[in-house]
Design a protein around this motif. Sequence first.
Motif, PDB file in Angstrom:
ATOM      1  N   ASP A  13      39.963 -60.700  28.032  1.00  0.00           N
ATOM      2  CA  ASP A  13      38.532 -60.528  27.124  1.00  0.00           C
ATOM      3  C   ASP A  13      37.773 -59.905  28.047  1.00  0.00           C
ATOM      4  O   ASP A  13      36.725 -59.081  27.432  1.00  0.00           O
ATOM      5  CB  ASP A  13      38.207 -61.610  26.849  1.00  0.00           C
ATOM      6  CG  ASP A  13      38.757 -62.622  25.688  1.00  0.00           C
ATOM      7  OD1 ASP A  13      39.432 -62.024  24.943  1.00  0.00           O
ATOM      8  OD2 ASP A  13      38.671 -63.768  25.695  1.00  0.00           O
ATOM      9  N   ASP A  14      37.758 -59.771  29.449  1.00  0.00           N
ATOM     10  CA  ASP A  14      36.939 -59.184  30.345  1.00  0.00           C
ATOM     11  C   ASP A  14      37.200 -57.531  30.308  1.00  0.00           C
ATOM     12  O   ASP A  14      36.330 -56.932  30.599  1.00  0.00           O
ATOM     13  CB  ASP A  14      36.899 -59.662  31.682  1.00  0.00           C
ATOM     14  CG  ASP A  14      36.686 -61.059  31.690  1.00  0.00           C
ATOM     15  OD1 ASP A  14      37.101 -61.585  32.551  1.00  0.00           O
ATOM     16  OD2 ASP A  14      35.726 -61.388  30.992  1.00  0.00           O
ATOM     17  N   ASP A  15      38.494 -57.273  30.295  1.00  0.00           N
ATOM     18  CA  ASP A  15      38.701 -55.921  30.226  1.00  0.00           C
ATOM     19  C   ASP A  15      39.778 -55.621  29.222  1.00  0.00           C
ATOM     20  O   ASP A  15      40.862 -55.128  29.277  1.00  0.00           O
ATOM     21  CB  ASP A  15      39.164 -55.415  31.597  1.00  0.00           C
ATOM     22  CG  ASP A  15      39.366 -53.950  31.631  1.00  0.00           C
ATOM     23  OD1 ASP A  15      38.890 -53.183  30.872  1.00  0.00           O
ATOM     24  OD2 ASP A  15      40.183 -53.359  32.776  1.00  0.00           O
ATOM     25  N   PRO A  16      39.435 -55.294  27.801  1.00  0.00           N
ATOM     26  CA  PRO A  16      40.599 -55.148  26.690  1.00  0.00           C
ATOM     27  C   PRO A  16      41.338 -53.931  26.907  1.00  0.00           C
ATOM     28  O   PRO A  16      42.342 -53.972  26.400  1.00  0.00           O
ATOM     29  CB  PRO A  16      39.501 -55.317  25.484  1.00  0.00           C
ATOM     30  CG  PRO A  16      38.130 -54.973  25.928  1.00  0.00           C
ATOM     31  CD  PRO A  16      37.947 -55.658  27.094  1.00  0.00           C
ATOM     32  N   ASP A  17      40.711 -52.977  27.464  1.00  0.00           N
ATOM     33  CA  ASP A  17      41.420 -51.599  27.512  1.00  0.00           C
ATOM     34  C   ASP A  17      42.320 -51.673  28.903  1.00  0.00           C
ATOM     35  O   ASP A  17      43.010 -50.729  29.103  1.00  0.00           O
ATOM     36  CB  ASP A  17      40.537 -50.362  27.473  1.00  0.00           C
ATOM     37  CG  ASP A  17      40.414 -50.067  26.009  1.00  0.00           C
ATOM     38  OD1 ASP A  17      41.013 -50.268  25.045  1.00  0.00           O
ATOM     39  OD2 ASP A  17      39.295 -49.243  25.974  1.00  0.00           O
ATOM     40  N   GLY A  18      42.183 -52.751  29.788  1.00  0.00           N
ATOM     41  CA  GLY A  18      42.954 -52.760  30.734  1.00  0.00           C
ATOM     42  C   GLY A  18      44.088 -53.476  31.087  1.00  0.00           C
ATOM     43  O   GLY A  18      44.611 -53.848  32.329  1.00  0.00           O
ATOM     44  N   TRP A  19      44.604 -54.206  29.991  1.00  0.00           N
ATOM     45  CA  TRP A  19      45.638 -54.947  30.086  1.00  0.00           C
ATOM     46  C   TRP A  19      46.912 -54.055  30.640  1.00  0.00           C
ATOM     47  O   TRP A  19      46.929 -52.966  30.033  1.00  0.00           O
ATOM     48  CB  TRP A  19      46.010 -55.638  28.853  1.00  0.00           C
ATOM     49  CG  TRP A  19      46.477 -54.889  27.496  1.00  0.00           C
ATOM     50  CD1 TRP A  19      45.701 -53.975  27.109  1.00  0.00           C
ATOM     51  CD2 TRP A  19      47.787 -54.687  27.126  1.00  0.00           C
ATOM     52  NE1 TRP A  19      46.514 -53.492  25.843  1.00  0.00           N
ATOM     53  CE2 TRP A  19      47.733 -53.932  25.998  1.00  0.00           C
ATOM     54  CE3 TRP A  19      48.917 -55.635  27.548  1.00  0.00           C
ATOM     55  CZ2 TRP A  19      49.002 -53.582  25.355  1.00  0.00           C
ATOM     56  CZ3 TRP A  19      49.911 -55.291  26.836  1.00  0.00           C
ATOM     57  CH2 TRP A  19      50.167 -54.456  25.649  1.00  0.00           C
ATOM     58  N   SER A  20      47.919 -54.928  31.288  1.00  0.00           N
ATOM     59  CA  SER A  20      49.212 -54.189  31.396  1.00  0.00           C
ATOM     60  C   SER A  20      50.395 -54.948  31.042  1.00  0.00           C
ATOM     61  O   SER A  20      50.309 -56.086  30.501  1.00  0.00           O
ATOM     62  CB  SER A  20      49.450 -54.236  32.862  1.00  0.00           C
ATOM     63  OG  SER A  20      48.300 -53.472  33.621  1.00  0.00           O
ATOM     64  N   VAL A  21      51.305 -54.150  30.519  1.00  0.00           N
ATOM     65  CA  VAL A  21      52.481 -54.723  29.865  1.00  0.00           C
ATOM     66  C   VAL A  21      53.227 -55.705  30.966  1.00  0.00           C
ATOM     67  O   VAL A  21      53.605 -55.131  32.083  1.00  0.00           O
ATOM     68  CB  VAL A  21      53.505 -53.680  29.446  1.00  0.00           C
ATOM     69  CG1 VAL A  21      54.672 -54.287  28.871  1.00  0.00           C
ATOM     70  CG2 VAL A  21      52.850 -52.917  28.374  1.00  0.00           C
ATOM     71  N   PRO A  22      53.336 -56.905  30.779  1.00  0.00           N
ATOM     72  CA  PRO A  22      54.057 -57.751  31.499  1.00  0.00           C
ATOM     73  C   PRO A  22      55.492 -57.283  32.190  1.00  0.00           C
ATOM     74  O   PRO A  22      56.101 -56.768  31.248  1.00  0.00           O
ATOM     75  CB  PRO A  22      54.291 -59.119  31.062  1.00  0.00           C
ATOM     76  CG  PRO A  22      53.101 -59.150  29.770  1.00  0.00           C
ATOM     77  CD  PRO A  22      52.963 -57.693  29.391  1.00  0.00           C
ATOM     78  N   GLY A  23      55.774 -57.512  33.258  1.00  0.00           N
ATOM     79  CA  GLY A  23      57.005 -57.053  33.805  1.00  0.00           C
ATOM     80  C   GLY A  23      57.267 -55.587  34.644  1.00  0.00           C
ATOM     81  O   GLY A  23      58.220 -55.124  34.837  1.00  0.00           O
ATOM     82  N   TYR A  24      56.156 -54.893  34.355  1.00  0.00           N
ATOM     83  CA  TYR A  24      55.832 -53.580  34.751  1.00  0.00           C
ATOM     84  C   TYR A  24      54.769 -53.551  35.834  1.00  0.00           C
ATOM     85  O   TYR A  24      53.680 -54.113  35.593  1.00  0.00           O
ATOM     86  CB  TYR A  24      55.733 -52.552  33.874  1.00  0.00           C
ATOM     87  CG  TYR A  24      56.901 -52.586  32.744  1.00  0.00           C
ATOM     88  CD1 TYR A  24      57.902 -51.646  33.050  1.00  0.00           C
ATOM     89  CD2 TYR A  24      56.838 -53.230  31.806  1.00  0.00           C
ATOM     90  CE1 TYR A  24      58.953 -51.368  32.085  1.00  0.00           C
ATOM     91  CE2 TYR A  24      58.063 -53.164  30.951  1.00  0.00           C
ATOM     92  CZ  TYR A  24      59.080 -52.515  30.973  1.00  0.00           C
ATOM     93  OH  TYR A  24      60.106 -52.452  30.231  1.00  0.00           O
ATOM     94  N   VAL A  25      54.916 -52.717  36.945  1.00  0.00           N
ATOM     95  CA  VAL A  25      53.798 -52.270  37.843  1.00  0.00           C
ATOM     96  C   VAL A  25      53.155 -50.887  37.513  1.00  0.00           C
ATOM     97  O   VAL A  25      54.070 -50.054  37.649  1.00  0.00           O
ATOM     98  CB  VAL A  25      54.436 -52.467  39.377  1.00  0.00           C
ATOM     99  CG1 VAL A  25      53.279 -52.066  40.281  1.00  0.00           C
ATOM    100  CG2 VAL A  25      54.756 -53.817  39.630  1.00  0.00           C
ATOM    101  N   GLU A  26      52.131 -50.716  37.408  1.00  0.00           N
ATOM    102  CA  GLU A  26      51.596 -49.260  37.043  1.00  0.00           C
ATOM    103  C   GLU A  26      51.312 -48.733  38.373  1.00  0.00           C
ATOM    104  O   GLU A  26      50.904 -49.456  39.098  1.00  0.00           O
ATOM    105  CB  GLU A  26      50.330 -49.563  36.349  1.00  0.00           C
ATOM    106  CG  GLU A  26      50.434 -50.184  34.802  1.00  0.00           C
ATOM    107  CD  GLU A  26      49.118 -50.309  33.832  1.00  0.00           C
ATOM    108  OE1 GLU A  26      48.181 -49.218  34.543  1.00  0.00           O
ATOM    109  OE2 GLU A  26      49.227 -50.552  32.849  1.00  0.00           O
ATOM    110  N   LEU A  27      51.848 -47.210  38.325  1.00  0.00           N
ATOM    111  CA  LEU A  27      51.788 -46.637  39.663  1.00  0.00           C
ATOM    112  C   LEU A  27      50.522 -45.517  39.388  1.00  0.00           C
ATOM    113  O   LEU A  27      49.806 -45.517  40.506  1.00  0.00           O
ATOM    114  CB  LEU A  27      52.980 -45.659  39.995  1.00  0.00           C
ATOM    115  CG  LEU A  27      54.276 -46.813  39.787  1.00  0.00           C
ATOM    116  CD1 LEU A  27      55.526 -45.738  40.040  1.00  0.00           C
ATOM    117  CD2 LEU A  27      54.129 -47.670  41.133  1.00  0.00           C
ATOM    118  N   LYS A  28      50.359 -44.855  38.276  1.00  0.00           N
ATOM    119  CA  LYS A  28      49.318 -43.843  38.188  1.00  0.00           C
ATOM    120  C   LYS A  28      49.184 -43.888  36.749  1.00  0.00           C
ATOM    121  O   LYS A  28      49.835 -43.681  35.986  1.00  0.00           O
ATOM    122  CB  LYS A  28      49.418 -42.694  38.939  1.00  0.00           C
ATOM    123  CG  LYS A  28      50.472 -41.772  38.326  1.00  0.00           C
ATOM    124  CD  LYS A  28      50.586 -40.547  39.337  1.00  0.00           C
ATOM    125  CE  LYS A  28      51.863 -39.635  38.591  1.00  0.00           C
ATOM    126  NZ  LYS A  28      51.684 -38.277  39.330  1.00  0.00           N
TER     127      LYS A  28
END
Length: 372
Positions: A13-28
């Motif tokens: 809820d704090d950053d609705p546009d900042g969620w990440s798909v579980p199981g992946y590490v974002e690089l850029k």
Amino acid sequence: MLLLIRRSEEDDDDDPDGWSVPGYVELKELGKGASGRVVLAEHEGTGTKVAIKYLADHLSRDPQFVEAFRAEARILSEVEDPQIARLYEYIEGPQGSAIVMELVDGVALRAILREHGPTEPQSALVVLKGSLLGLAAAHERGVVHRDYKPENVLVNREGQSKLADFGIAARAGSTGAHAGTPSYMASEQWAGAPASPSTDIYAATATFFECLTGHPPYRSPGDILGLRGKHEESPIPVDEVPEAVRGLVRRGLAKKSDHRPKDAATFLVELEAVAGAGYGPEWEEEGRGSLARRAALLLLLFPLAGAAAGGTGLAQTVLGWSKRSMNMVLAGGLALVLALGGFFWYQPVHESGNPSEPKPIDSTTSPTPPPR
């Protein structure tokens, strides 16, 4: 291939546009705008690099946009082919929606043409062959791309190409609003005719023409109706291309759809015969090598270039749109690593022509699958 839908229960809820798909590490981040973002990520279990397309939070609350985004994933799941950027999974949950796709570490054909100008005939034939292979896989499954153009062809460092962005694809025979990019639209596409493989043939040939000459077959800057008239009535400018391929251009850009090859597979057979007769048995190897050299000069634009340092890489995406503009195109999700070349406009319509009822989707709930 079954469309894999992973139901995610995570919420931020704090950053609705900042969620990440579980199981992946974002690089850029590869691109960001009003409609969402595209990121380069790594699968934790296998180390495989992927591209993840996130639908923006404000659009995730709009059922029409969510259905359009889901429809893109559905179509990608049905046209699995080596010549098409592959779908790994589609994730949908309280926090939003995302498509996990194969990362094509390459550069858009548009960038190659912009930076280096026209290609050799062999390279143009290589691009056309790769695209026809991808389109043939789609046509075999009853899917029409509807927006083939240089922005949607990605070339890697080996000179191989892949077709991307099925955001406004449709079932063959479906009807609805106009869709496509004006410089590559067949006359019947302007008139709103049912989706047909023949329009993909026309667009692929127009792009082939552009590879050979450095410009689309018809131009009318600032005059959209004038451009339409040229597609409908002007003679095919075959004199601008090498004599050996004039027959291909004449067939692919025929004004009447029934004068063009019926589908990509048929056109592919014609291409092989013309290329061999005109440029010898080594035409494909020569064309791919030349294309690879052109792509290599743009290596810093590749998604993996500078990934560790967080560089911006290749992506110029269809992401900087207001919701009002997006409502005009409803383009079924974000373009993967593409620059907008001029969408006309689009409404999601199923075969029945009724946009109100989304089609059912086969789904499976599962943990994150390792990309293969």
